[in-house]
Design an enzyme around this catalytic site. Structure first.
Site, mmCIF file in Angstrom:
data_model
loop_
_atom_site.group_PDB
_atom_site.id
_atom_site.type_symbol
_atom_site.label_atom_id
_atom_site.label_comp_id
_atom_site.label_asym_id
_atom_site.label_seq_id
_atom_site.Cartn_x
_atom_site.Cartn_y
_atom_site.Cartn_z
ATOM 1 N N SER A 95 -17.855 -46.970 -45.678
ATOM 2 C CA SER A 95 -17.335 -46.694 -47.017
ATOM 3 C C SER A 95 -17.461 -47.871 -47.981
ATOM 4 O O SER A 95 -16.982 -47.792 -49.109
ATOM 5 C CB SER A 95 -15.862 -46.275 -46.906
ATOM 6 O OG SER A 95 -15.079 -47.379 -46.530
ATOM 7 N N THR A 138 -17.163 -38.721 -53.708
ATOM 8 C CA THR A 138 -16.710 -39.933 -54.391
ATOM 9 C C THR A 138 -17.221 -40.054 -55.818
ATOM 10 O O THR A 138 -18.320 -39.590 -56.142
ATOM 11 C CB THR A 138 -17.179 -41.180 -53.600
ATOM 12 O OG1 THR A 138 -17.077 -42.341 -54.434
ATOM 13 C CG2 THR A 138 -18.641 -41.064 -53.161
ATOM 14 N N GLU A 140 -18.417 -42.607 -56.901
ATOM 15 C CA GLU A 140 -19.637 -43.428 -56.861
ATOM 16 C C GLU A 140 -20.885 -42.578 -57.117
ATOM 17 O O GLU A 140 -21.942 -43.107 -57.435
ATOM 18 C CB GLU A 140 -19.758 -44.130 -55.507
ATOM 19 C CG GLU A 140 -18.911 -45.374 -55.369
ATOM 20 C CD GLU A 140 -19.332 -46.486 -56.323
ATOM 21 O OE1 GLU A 140 -20.461 -46.971 -56.222
ATOM 22 O OE2 GLU A 140 -18.511 -46.866 -57.177
ATOM 23 N N LYS A 166 -23.692 -40.199 -50.083
ATOM 24 C CA LYS A 166 -22.569 -39.300 -50.375
ATOM 25 C C LYS A 166 -23.024 -38.126 -51.254
ATOM 26 O O LYS A 166 -22.453 -37.043 -51.197
ATOM 27 C CB LYS A 166 -21.447 -40.069 -51.071
ATOM 28 C CG LYS A 166 -20.650 -40.958 -50.114
ATOM 29 C CD LYS A 166 -19.672 -40.122 -49.290
ATOM 30 C CE LYS A 166 -18.717 -40.983 -48.495
ATOM 31 N NZ LYS A 166 -17.712 -40.193 -47.780
HETATM 32 P P1 NDP Z 1 -11.934 -46.532 -44.767
HETATM 33 O O1 NDP Z 1 -13.116 -47.428 -44.790
HETATM 34 O O2 NDP Z 1 -10.565 -47.106 -44.799
HETATM 35 O O3 NDP Z 1 -12.020 -45.590 -43.473
HETATM 36 C C1 NDP Z 1 -13.251 -45.085 -43.002
HETATM 37 C C2 NDP Z 1 -13.007 -44.424 -41.668
HETATM 38 O O4 NDP Z 1 -14.260 -43.945 -41.160
HETATM 39 C C3 NDP Z 1 -12.455 -45.372 -40.581
HETATM 40 O O5 NDP Z 1 -11.601 -44.635 -39.753
HETATM 41 C C4 NDP Z 1 -13.707 -45.754 -39.817
HETATM 42 O O6 NDP Z 1 -13.459 -46.169 -38.495
HETATM 43 C C5 NDP Z 1 -14.441 -44.436 -39.833
HETATM 44 N N1 NDP Z 1 -15.872 -44.521 -39.558
HETATM 45 C C6 NDP Z 1 -16.784 -45.339 -40.133
HETATM 46 N N2 NDP Z 1 -18.008 -45.080 -39.640
HETATM 47 C C7 NDP Z 1 -17.871 -44.082 -38.733
HETATM 48 C C8 NDP Z 1 -18.756 -43.395 -37.872
HETATM 49 N N3 NDP Z 1 -20.057 -43.669 -37.846
HETATM 50 N N4 NDP Z 1 -18.267 -42.435 -37.060
HETATM 51 C C9 NDP Z 1 -16.933 -42.149 -37.054
HETATM 52 N N5 NDP Z 1 -16.037 -42.783 -37.833
HETATM 53 C C10 NDP Z 1 -16.502 -43.731 -38.671
HETATM 54 O O7 NDP Z 1 -12.135 -45.485 -45.968
HETATM 55 P P2 NDP Z 1 -11.020 -44.735 -46.844
HETATM 56 O O8 NDP Z 1 -9.963 -44.238 -45.957
HETATM 57 O O9 NDP Z 1 -10.713 -45.553 -48.027
HETATM 58 O O10 NDP Z 1 -11.885 -43.505 -47.387
HETATM 59 C C11 NDP Z 1 -11.955 -42.272 -46.668
HETATM 60 C C12 NDP Z 1 -13.209 -41.534 -47.093
HETATM 61 O O11 NDP Z 1 -13.160 -41.262 -48.487
HETATM 62 C C13 NDP Z 1 -14.515 -42.279 -46.868
HETATM 63 O O12 NDP Z 1 -15.491 -41.312 -46.529
HETATM 64 C C14 NDP Z 1 -14.831 -42.892 -48.215
HETATM 65 O O13 NDP Z 1 -16.211 -43.079 -48.354
HETATM 66 C C15 NDP Z 1 -14.305 -41.802 -49.134
HETATM 67 N N6 NDP Z 1 -13.820 -42.227 -50.432
HETATM 68 C C16 NDP Z 1 -12.900 -43.232 -50.533
HETATM 69 C C17 NDP Z 1 -12.376 -43.572 -51.742
HETATM 70 C C18 NDP Z 1 -11.376 -44.668 -51.892
HETATM 71 O O14 NDP Z 1 -11.194 -45.149 -53.020
HETATM 72 N N7 NDP Z 1 -10.687 -45.073 -50.838
HETATM 73 C C19 NDP Z 1 -12.793 -42.857 -52.979
HETATM 74 C C20 NDP Z 1 -13.727 -41.776 -52.736
HETATM 75 C C21 NDP Z 1 -14.210 -41.486 -51.510
HETATM 76 P P3 NDP Z 1 -12.974 -47.701 -38.165
HETATM 77 O O15 NDP Z 1 -11.505 -47.745 -38.483
HETATM 78 O O16 NDP Z 1 -13.281 -47.810 -36.721
HETATM 79 O O17 NDP Z 1 -13.789 -48.600 -39.043
HETATM 80 P P1 GDR Z 2 -15.965 -49.585 -55.031
HETATM 81 O O1 GDR Z 2 -14.764 -50.522 -54.550
HETATM 82 O O2 GDR Z 2 -17.282 -50.248 -54.920
HETATM 83 O O3 GDR Z 2 -15.568 -49.056 -56.366
HETATM 84 O O4 GDR Z 2 -15.926 -48.439 -53.914
HETATM 85 P P2 GDR Z 2 -14.625 -52.103 -54.401
HETATM 86 O O5 GDR Z 2 -13.175 -52.367 -54.363
HETATM 87 O O6 GDR Z 2 -15.468 -52.629 -53.293
HETATM 88 O O7 GDR Z 2 -15.253 -52.654 -55.779
HETATM 89 C C1 GDR Z 2 -14.695 -52.330 -57.038
HETATM 90 C C2 GDR Z 2 -15.338 -53.188 -58.108
HETATM 91 O O8 GDR Z 2 -14.918 -54.545 -57.943
HETATM 92 C C3 GDR Z 2 -16.042 -55.388 -58.105
HETATM 93 N N1 GDR Z 2 -15.819 -56.658 -57.390
HETATM 94 C C4 GDR Z 2 -15.691 -56.815 -56.067
HETATM 95 N N2 GDR Z 2 -15.671 -55.902 -55.069
HETATM 96 C C5 GDR Z 2 -15.472 -56.370 -53.809
HETATM 97 N N3 GDR Z 2 -15.415 -55.481 -52.793
HETATM 98 N N4 GDR Z 2 -15.307 -57.703 -53.535
HETATM 99 C C6 GDR Z 2 -15.324 -58.652 -54.516
HETATM 100 O O9 GDR Z 2 -15.176 -59.839 -54.247
HETATM 101 C C7 GDR Z 2 -15.507 -58.188 -55.852
HETATM 102 N N5 GDR Z 2 -15.540 -58.798 -57.054
HETATM 103 C C8 GDR Z 2 -15.724 -57.880 -57.981
HETATM 104 C C9 GDR Z 2 -17.205 -54.586 -57.546
HETATM 105 O O10 GDR Z 2 -18.451 -55.110 -57.988
HETATM 106 C C10 GDR Z 2 -16.873 -53.203 -58.082
HETATM 107 O O11 GDR Z 2 -17.355 -53.062 -59.373
HETATM 108 C C11 GDR Z 2 -14.700 -47.912 -53.461
HETATM 109 C C12 GDR Z 2 -14.868 -47.503 -51.989
HETATM 110 O O12 GDR Z 2 -13.612 -47.121 -51.482
HETATM 111 C C13 GDR Z 2 -15.817 -46.328 -51.856
HETATM 112 O O13 GDR Z 2 -15.811 -45.869 -50.508
HETATM 113 C C14 GDR Z 2 -15.335 -45.214 -52.780
HETATM 114 O O14 GDR Z 2 -16.220 -44.129 -52.698
HETATM 115 C C15 GDR Z 2 -15.233 -45.716 -54.210
HETATM 116 O O15 GDR Z 2 -14.328 -46.800 -54.243
HETATM 117 C C16 GDR Z 2 -14.723 -44.641 -55.162
#
Ligand code: NDP
Ligand code: GDR
Length: 358
Positions: A95, A138, A140, A166
């Protein structure tokens, strides 16, 4: 169909992640039997669900974990066959957007083909009419700004291997819904955060650093693009929206967002304020630095390694459809969210030596 006691059965992939943990809590509260797919890892990865974990030796546990991986279709078919779920929530994914530039093929395998594998498992097992499907789509996918605010009808233009993977999942869900009459929905979720947020996403990186600096355990925070704007809400509220989508008679696609956008810079200022600092910015571009106005100490610097090859500059969602059709609305604003995250990080650093030094 619900079991003899009327309890529904859900299968959550990504159960060990931020959203998986909140969704598991919610479904257990609602009386579901919850099956979760967790990956094998060399150290424990169930920290976020430890408080609700049930020993499999207990009689009739309501939370059951299975080893699995979205890259292994044999495993997914077997789990779906065993569990016979009423609802599948596909939350598993690689993610991290920046990491997807480093691991594009793996990201496509897990985040795109993984969704196809699960949908095919449902078909192969003849569960199209029984099992409802939620896909973690998402904001994204919107990527390069085409329209603001972004809503369900806004054209997609993803800007990372993650966003592209995605987008495949989004469309395969739409296609399976139309082709096979499956109850399959996309939640197009804008960024949602919480004290359980992964430590390398920007909000949590900031709140942990602010707390660690306040506790004199870290000197400085290095960040990338401070000017990116995100629509940040609270994860606990967003998982409720996922569940609501699967309770509708018709499957559909919905944006969940707050309708408010904030720069990374503003989030840094708030988090540091909550940790007892007042930031003053000086310099420009990669030389810009954040100083504590009281002590003059430099607390924030730019490190270009965190810049992305292609950035998503502005995300701002329009959640009107979710409000009208689901009755879903966010409650926690981004200012309050930052406060809660800093408070929890300040607390955990006092009590958890690993959190303090990780
Ligand atoms: P996290 O990164 O916190 O959790 C991802 C989960 O997926 C973890 O349990 C991870 O396991 C598991 N995982 C990763 N790769 C695999 C794989 N190959 N097979 C099985 N399990 C796997 O993400 P979030 O909870 O924040 O997000 C949940 C979902 O929503 C994701 O699909 C993300 O892309 C999507 N999303 C998130 C947003 C956000 O802002 N949080 C916004 C929009 C979409 P492990 O714990 O072992 O790493
Ligand atoms: P995003 O989240 O890419 O929106 O994806 P992230 O928090 O990684 O970045 C948000 C913004 O912050 C800027 N940024 C940095 N980001 C990270 N990670 N680390 C840094 O040091 C940093 N400095 C600045 C990034 O460039 C970006 O613009 C998240 C994930 O949860 C996805 O799985 C999900 O789909 C989207 O949100 C919606």
């Amino acid at each position: 169909m619900p079991d003899a006691q009327g309890r529904k059965v859900a299968l959550i992939t990504g159960v060990t992640g931020q959203d998986g943990a909140y969704l598991t809590e919610l479904l257990l509260e609602k009386g579901y039997i919850v099956h979760g797919v967790k990956r094998r890892s060399s150290s424990f990865n169930t920290g976020r669900i430890e408080h609700i974990y049930q020993d499999p030796h207990e009689e009739n546990p309501r939370l059951i974990l299975h080893y699995g991986d979205l890259t292994d279709s044999t495993n997914l078919i077997r789990i779906v066959q065993q569990v016979q779920p009423d609802e599948i929530y596909n939350l598993a994914a690689q993610s991290h957007v920046q990491v997807s530039f480093e691991t594009p093929e793996y990201t496509a395998n897990a985040d795109a083909v993984g969704t196809l594998r699960l949908l095919e498992a449902i078909r192969i097992l003849g569960l199209e009419k029984k099992t409802r499907f939620y896909q973690a789509s998402t904001s994204e996918m919107y990527g390069l700004v085409q329209e603001v605010p972004q809503k369900e009808t806004t054209p997609f233009y993803p800007r990372s291997p993650y966003g592209v993977a995605k987008l495949y999942s989004y469309w395969i869900v739409v296609n399976y819904r139309e082709a096979y009459g499956m109850h399959a929905s996309n939640g197009i979720l804008f960024n949602h955060e919480s004290p359980l947020r992964g430590e390398t996403f920007v909000t949590r990186k900031i709140t942990r650093a602010a707390a660690a600096i306040a506790h004199k355990r870290q000197d400085k925070l290095f960040l990338g693009n401070l000017d990116a704007k995100r629509d940040w809400g609270h994860a606990r509220e967003y998982v409720r929206g996922m569940w609501m989508m699967l309770q509708q008679d018709q499957a559909d696609d919905y944006v969940l967002a707050t309708g408010e956008t904030t720069t990374v810079r503003q989030f840094v200022e708030w988090a540091f304020e909550d940790a007892g600092f007042k930031l003053r910015w000086e310099g420009e571009g990669v030389d810009e630095k954040g100083y504590d106005a009281k002590t003059g100490k430099c607390l924030v610097e730019i490190d270009p390694r965190y810049f992305r090859p292609t950035e998503v500059d502005l995300l701002l969602g329009d959640p009107t459809k979710a409000k009208t059709k689901l009755g879903w609305e966010h409650e926690t604003g981004v200012r309050e969210l930052a406060r809660e995250m800093v408070r929890e990080d300040l607390k955990s650093m006092l009590t958890d030596p690993i959190a303090a030094y990780a």
